[in-house]
Design an enzyme around this catalytic site. Structure first.
Site, PDB file in Angstrom:
ATOM      1  N   ARG A   1      -6.023  10.417  -0.052  1.00 26.54           N
ATOM      2  CA  ARG A   1      -5.698  10.950  -1.388  1.00 26.54           C
ATOM      3  C   ARG A   1      -6.964  11.179  -2.216  1.00 26.54           C
ATOM      4  O   ARG A   1      -7.039  12.112  -2.998  1.00 26.54           O
ATOM      5  CB  ARG A   1      -4.734   9.996  -2.109  1.00 26.54           C
ATOM      6  CG  ARG A   1      -3.301  10.138  -1.608  1.00 26.54           C
ATOM      7  CD  ARG A   1      -2.377   9.095  -2.191  1.00 26.54           C
ATOM      8  NE  ARG A   1      -2.570   7.803  -1.556  1.00 26.54           N
ATOM      9  CZ  ARG A   1      -2.643   6.649  -2.195  1.00 26.54           C
ATOM     10  NH1 ARG A   1      -2.515   6.606  -3.510  1.00 26.54           N
ATOM     11  NH2 ARG A   1      -2.830   5.523  -1.536  1.00 26.54           N
TER      12      ARG A   1
ATOM     13  N   HIS B   1       0.867  -1.182   0.000  1.00 28.94           N
ATOM     14  CA  HIS B   1       0.000   0.000   0.000  1.00 28.94           C
ATOM     15  C   HIS B   1       0.899   1.226   0.000  1.00 28.94           C
ATOM     16  O   HIS B   1       1.828   1.319   0.817  1.00 28.94           O
ATOM     17  CB  HIS B   1      -0.885  -0.025   1.246  1.00 28.94           C
ATOM     18  CG  HIS B   1      -2.015   0.961   1.213  1.00 28.94           C
ATOM     19  ND1 HIS B   1      -1.814   2.320   1.268  1.00 28.94           N
ATOM     20  CD2 HIS B   1      -3.352   0.782   1.123  1.00 28.94           C
ATOM     21  CE1 HIS B   1      -2.994   2.932   1.220  1.00 28.94           C
ATOM     22  NE2 HIS B   1      -3.946   2.020   1.126  1.00 28.94           N
TER      23      HIS B   1
HETATM   24  O1  MEZ Z   1      -9.170  -1.894  -0.307  1.00 28.89           O
HETATM   25  C1  MEZ Z   1      -8.327  -1.489   0.496  1.00 28.89           C
HETATM   26  O2  MEZ Z   1      -7.249  -2.042   0.628  1.00 28.89           O
HETATM   27  C2  MEZ Z   1      -8.615  -0.256   1.274  1.00 28.89           C
HETATM   28  C3  MEZ Z   1     -10.000   0.207   1.292  1.00 28.89           C
HETATM   29  C4  MEZ Z   1      -7.609   0.373   1.878  1.00 28.89           C
HETATM   30  C5  MEZ Z   1      -7.562   1.808   2.194  1.00 28.89           C
HETATM   31  O3  MEZ Z   1      -6.669   2.488   1.713  1.00 28.89           O
HETATM   32  O4  MEZ Z   1      -8.414   2.302   2.923  1.00 28.89           O
END
Ligand code: MEZ
Length: 535
Positions: free
Chosen positions: A340, A320
């Site tokens: 974002r 992420h």
């Molecule tokens: O789908 C995801 O991983 C999610 C909703 C994560 C996020 O950034 O909130």
């Protein structure tokens, strides 16, 4: 007030100084060629030395990360133990392994279909990645949108590798998943006229992210857990599945269970079994921190693999883009993509934007890594380095109060350490977030082993080689319900033969023949944070 270093304060001032100009000129999107280049040069999936070739099992010859190879080719916890399969402790139609959103959706659906269903979980129901999801769940239910557009976004974002029939199911059943959750009691964000508030995520061409502020996963899990408990579905907690049991026709028919505290072994006999054990962030692949729940140790992949099920895309992980880089107490914790979506930009140490903020996750994460490692434009932090996420932009775009209203969890998480994200930017760096690959299934949720079903993050192939934001909360519902439906239907016709663990012995023989003497027990069950002796 948070104690930033002098260098960090100087850099933060530069971020403030460039804000007005950056708000006028958004950073341009990348071309396909630029994306490919930044991925190949920076994405951790491309670091060859992090991988090795599997020597045994259904994916023999495929490359996976070392940490996963150690477990897939690990030591079974049942070998050498006296296991009596003749007198099962539990005898049910459908056994669900895992207590998160996918397992709960499967159990609720199987129960509604008349099955005698039981859940077993190594922690407690709700201790799962579902609970940690923040930003939202996708569904094309607005007039300017359609499941076909959702399909194209996800298919492109996943590098055209998704299994088409699985992705088709995901997007076409999404609106009904939202309706189902709403009827169960999920409090989605709504405008005063009652319409759902939806936003963009990285790689979406329409605003289709439905959210419950930035507690979306917690709210969904709260509702599913209530429904499981209200239905009186038995939940055996603090009990892990350590091996799948098969019958003499090679069909799954239960699991060997282990009490996490007493280590007592219990046997569950079941006509069908659903693996819903979630992801693998707690394996900390390549040394990355993680946004994942404490129990995310790839257990389902190990159970299924040893039982003979094939994995798909097990070599690809999602980092992420925005894990917290500082304060150190929350290192790696999720900073939702919604930050974002609401307008915050990614900015380097000199206050310059360097990537369009809502590129797909793999591209955004790679751009951050490039900015730090290749271009040396990162900001030094306690644990390494990071870039700024310019959160005050959100209030400038959406008006005063937007942060508290739309992302209160983020405000609190940083507020605890004296950082007011309405007034100052935050430091972030990619964090291990999601297992793109997993167990290969067909559209009925069944793996390559008959009567062994899979749902949620343990499945591979729904998203291809990269997943878009909000498609995971969606897939746990769509494929959880799907597995519950088909597993309970199938259970009506199943006659269980002689229960055995012959496949575990056969796997051990394969390991011996390949010259592998595993050092690790698998499934791992919990992460290992004990201090390792220095050599
Ligand atoms: O789908 C995801 O991983 C999610 C909703 C994560 C996020 O950034 O909130």
């Amino acid at each position: 007030m948070y104690q930033y270093t002098e260098e960090q304060i100087i850099s933060m001032k530069k971020v403030e100084a460039t804000r007005a100009e950056r708000m006028k000129n958004l950073f341009p999107r990348m071309s396909a060629e630029e994306k490919e280049k930044v991925l190949k040069e920076n994405h951790p999936d491309y670091i060859e030395s992090a991988y090795e070739t599997l020597k045994v099992g259904p994916n023999k010859g495929d490359k996976v990360l070392h940490e996963l190879a150690d477990l897939l080719q690990g030591k079974s916890r049942v070998l050498g133990k006296r296991i009596n399969l003749k007198k099962p402790d539990y005898d049910v139609d459908v056994l669900v392994i895992g207590g998160g959103g996918a397992g709960s959706s499967a159990a609720i659906t199987a129960h509604a279909n008349g099955a005698n269903v039981m859940m077993v979980t190594k922690l407690r129901i709700g201790d799962a990645n579902t609970m940690m999801a923040e930003g939202g769940i996708q569904a094309a239910d607005k007039e300017n949108d359609s499941p076909s557009i959702h399909y194209l976004d996800a298919f492109g974002g996943g590098h055209f590798a998704a299994k088409r029939e699985l992705l088709y199911k995901l997007v076409t059943e999404a609106p009904d998943a939202i309706l189902w959750l709403s009827k169960l009691g999920v409090m989605f964000d709504k405008a005063p006229d009652g319409t759902m508030i939806t936003t963009h995520g990285g790689g979406t061409s329409r605003k289709r992210m439905h959210a419950c502020k930035d507690y979306s996963g917690a709210e969904i899990m709260r509702t599913l857990r209530d429904e499981v408990l209200n239905r009186n579905i038995p939940v055996v907690d603090f009990t892990a599945a350590i091996e799948i049991i098969k019958d003499d026709e090679g069909k799954a028919c239960g699991a060997v269970l282990m009490n996490m505290e007493t280590k007592e072994i219990l046997i569950a006999r079941a006509k069908t079994v659903i693996i819903a054990t979630g992801g693998a962030g707690r394996l900390h692949y390549q040394g990355f921190p993680t946004s994942n729940h404490y129990g995310a140790t790839a257990d389902g992949l190990v159970l299924a693999y040893r039982a003979g099920a094939k994995l798909l895309y097990a070599d690809t992980l999602q980092y992420h883009p925005t894990g917290a880089a500082e304060p150190t107490q929350i290192f790696g914790a999720l900073v939702t993509e919604k930050v974002r979506s609401l307008g915050a930009q990614l900015v380097n140490k000199d206050g310059n934007a360097f990537v369009y903020s809502l590129e797909t996750r793999d591209v955004t994460a790679s751009s951050i890594i490039r900015e730090c490692k290749q271009r040396h434009n990162g900001v030094k932090t306690v644990d390494g380095e990071g870039v700024w996420l310019d959160t005050p932009m959100i209030e400038l775009i959406g008006g005063e109060g937007t942060i508290e209203k739309r992302i209160p969890a983020m405000m609190r998480m940083f507020g605890k350490y004296g950082i007011d994200i309405r007034k100052e930017p935050i430091l972030i760096y990619p964090t291990l977030h999601y297992q793109n690959g997993g167990i290969d299934i067909s559209t009925d949720g069944q793996s390559g082993v008959e009567n062994l079903y899979v749902a949620g993050e343990a499945v591979g192939g729904i998203h291809g080689r990269n997943r878009l934001m909000g498609n995971s909360l969606l897939d746990i519902i769509v494929f959880g319900r799907n597995a519950g439906k088909y597993a309970s239907e199938k259970a009506k016709t199943v006659k269980i033969g002689r229960m055995n663990l012959d496949h575990v012995k056969a796997f051990k023989k394969e390991l011996d023949e390949a010259g592998i003497n595993p050092v690790k027990f698998s499934p791992q069950l919990l992460p290992n944070y004990t201090r390792q002796p220095s050599i």
